[in-house]
Design a protein around this motif. Sequence first.
Motif, PDB file in Angstrom:
ATOM      1  N   THR A  58      70.859  22.875  -0.865  1.00  0.00           N
ATOM      2  CA  THR A  58      71.863  23.768  -0.012  1.00  0.00           C
ATOM      3  C   THR A  58      71.254  23.531   1.450  1.00  0.00           C
ATOM      4  O   THR A  58      70.226  23.415   1.591  1.00  0.00           O
ATOM      5  CB  THR A  58      71.919  25.255  -0.215  1.00  0.00           C
ATOM      6  OG1 THR A  58      70.649  25.753  -0.357  1.00  0.00           O
ATOM      7  CG2 THR A  58      72.542  25.316  -1.724  1.00  0.00           C
ATOM      8  N   GLY A  59      72.025  24.135   2.651  1.00  0.00           N
ATOM      9  CA  GLY A  59      71.705  24.295   3.833  1.00  0.00           C
ATOM     10  C   GLY A  59      72.552  25.133   4.732  1.00  0.00           C
ATOM     11  O   GLY A  59      73.650  25.439   4.178  1.00  0.00           O
ATOM     12  N   LYS A  60      72.086  25.599   5.987  1.00  0.00           N
ATOM     13  CA  LYS A  60      72.715  26.219   6.888  1.00  0.00           C
ATOM     14  C   LYS A  60      72.409  26.014   8.411  1.00  0.00           C
ATOM     15  O   LYS A  60      71.269  25.950   8.598  1.00  0.00           O
ATOM     16  CB  LYS A  60      72.708  27.703   6.490  1.00  0.00           C
ATOM     17  CG  LYS A  60      73.576  28.682   7.368  1.00  0.00           C
ATOM     18  CD  LYS A  60      73.430  30.051   6.933  1.00  0.00           C
ATOM     19  CE  LYS A  60      74.409  30.932   7.689  1.00  0.00           C
ATOM     20  NZ  LYS A  60      74.289  32.694   7.201  1.00  0.00           N
ATOM     21  N   MET A  61      73.403  26.034   9.236  1.00  0.00           N
ATOM     22  CA  MET A  61      73.068  25.796  10.703  1.00  0.00           C
ATOM     23  C   MET A  61      74.023  26.503  11.433  1.00  0.00           C
ATOM     24  O   MET A  61      74.851  26.830  11.095  1.00  0.00           O
ATOM     25  CB  MET A  61      73.301  24.400  10.819  1.00  0.00           C
ATOM     26  CG  MET A  61      72.454  23.282  10.304  1.00  0.00           C
ATOM     27  SD  MET A  61      72.342  21.678  10.736  1.00  0.00           S
ATOM     28  CE  MET A  61      72.358  21.790  12.627  1.00  0.00           C
ATOM     29  N   GLU A  62      73.546  26.865  12.822  1.00  0.00           N
ATOM     30  CA  GLU A  62      74.338  27.371  13.876  1.00  0.00           C
ATOM     31  C   GLU A  62      74.267  26.354  14.872  1.00  0.00           C
ATOM     32  O   GLU A  62      73.305  25.860  15.274  1.00  0.00           O
ATOM     33  CB  GLU A  62      73.443  28.673  14.098  1.00  0.00           C
ATOM     34  CG  GLU A  62      73.555  29.583  13.327  1.00  0.00           C
ATOM     35  CD  GLU A  62      75.068  30.426  13.312  1.00  0.00           C
ATOM     36  OE1 GLU A  62      75.794  30.365  14.054  1.00  0.00           O
ATOM     37  OE2 GLU A  62      75.009  30.894  12.025  1.00  0.00           O
ATOM     38  N   LEU A  63      75.492  26.056  15.419  1.00  0.00           N
ATOM     39  CA  LEU A  63      75.632  25.173  16.553  1.00  0.00           C
ATOM     40  C   LEU A  63      76.362  25.644  17.605  1.00  0.00           C
ATOM     41  O   LEU A  63      77.118  26.481  17.327  1.00  0.00           O
ATOM     42  CB  LEU A  63      76.537  23.718  15.899  1.00  0.00           C
ATOM     43  CG  LEU A  63      76.185  22.993  14.958  1.00  0.00           C
ATOM     44  CD1 LEU A  63      76.796  21.900  14.684  1.00  0.00           C
ATOM     45  CD2 LEU A  63      74.479  22.406  15.184  1.00  0.00           C
ATOM     46  N   ARG A  64      76.117  25.361  18.944  1.00  0.00           N
ATOM     47  CA  ARG A  64      76.767  25.690  20.193  1.00  0.00           C
ATOM     48  C   ARG A  64      77.342  24.541  21.068  1.00  0.00           C
ATOM     49  O   ARG A  64      76.596  23.608  21.033  1.00  0.00           O
ATOM     50  CB  ARG A  64      75.686  26.474  21.039  1.00  0.00           C
ATOM     51  CG  ARG A  64      75.311  28.040  20.256  1.00  0.00           C
ATOM     52  CD  ARG A  64      74.408  28.504  21.073  1.00  0.00           C
ATOM     53  NE  ARG A  64      73.978  29.799  20.448  1.00  0.00           N
ATOM     54  CZ  ARG A  64      74.311  31.057  20.760  1.00  0.00           C
ATOM     55  NH1 ARG A  64      75.090  31.319  21.760  1.00  0.00           N
ATOM     56  NH2 ARG A  64      73.799  32.101  20.250  1.00  0.00           N
ATOM     57  N   ARG A  65      78.252  24.951  21.792  1.00  0.00           N
ATOM     58  CA  ARG A  65      78.647  23.758  22.629  1.00  0.00           C
ATOM     59  C   ARG A  65      77.568  23.415  23.770  1.00  0.00           C
ATOM     60  O   ARG A  65      76.756  24.374  24.152  1.00  0.00           O
ATOM     61  CB  ARG A  65      79.847  24.288  23.410  1.00  0.00           C
ATOM     62  CG  ARG A  65      80.520  23.350  24.389  1.00  0.00           C
ATOM     63  CD  ARG A  65      81.707  23.879  25.100  1.00  0.00           C
ATOM     64  NE  ARG A  65      82.756  24.022  24.143  1.00  0.00           N
ATOM     65  CZ  ARG A  65      83.683  23.177  23.961  1.00  0.00           C
ATOM     66  NH1 ARG A  65      83.471  21.675  24.209  1.00  0.00           N
ATOM     67  NH2 ARG A  65      84.589  23.062  23.232  1.00  0.00           N
ATOM     68  N   ARG A  66      77.430  22.288  23.933  1.00  0.00           N
ATOM     69  CA  ARG A  66      76.524  21.625  25.060  1.00  0.00           C
ATOM     70  C   ARG A  66      76.940  21.744  26.454  1.00  0.00           C
ATOM     71  O   ARG A  66      78.134  21.642  26.587  1.00  0.00           O
ATOM     72  CB  ARG A  66      76.018  20.533  24.794  1.00  0.00           C
ATOM     73  CG  ARG A  66      75.103  20.443  23.388  1.00  0.00           C
ATOM     74  CD  ARG A  66      74.527  18.992  23.205  1.00  0.00           C
ATOM     75  NE  ARG A  66      73.768  18.642  24.442  1.00  0.00           N
ATOM     76  CZ  ARG A  66      72.406  18.536  24.566  1.00  0.00           C
ATOM     77  NH1 ARG A  66      71.784  19.415  23.758  1.00  0.00           N
ATOM     78  NH2 ARG A  66      71.947  18.202  25.709  1.00  0.00           N
TER      79      ARG A  66
END
Length: 133
Positions: free
Chosen positions: A125-133
């Motif tokens: 499993t895994g988890k991430m947080e992404l934001r606009r560049r």
Amino acid sequence: MGLDMNKSKLLFVTAVLALAAPGSASAASLDGTWSGGGFVKPSSGDSEKVRCRVSYDRQTDKVFGVTATCATPSNKIHQTGTVLKVSEDRYVGDFYNGQFDISGRVRVVVHGSRQTVTFSSPKGTGKMELRRR
């Protein structure tokens, strides 16, 4: 680290690359580049940090092409794929990476200018947080 451990870690990075969705509720705002990080947890190993840069290109109103690069301390992966919008703030998809024979499911929930990406497969499993560049 053994081959199975590296393969398991690649599974999760691949999931993010293949099907991560961008962080806005508006379909028109999905285009662009996003970045961030989180963790991957192979079923047969320890958690490892992961960082990704993901670019999105609209193909239809609900389908977006994805090009991404992710890295853990032990691996780097380049991948392309697609994501499908299933509701105003949710995206889902399946992924497969033939290079590493890895497949699984990705779920994305959009929170304004951020996105939470979770992914799973029989290999972990895994988890991430992404934001606009």
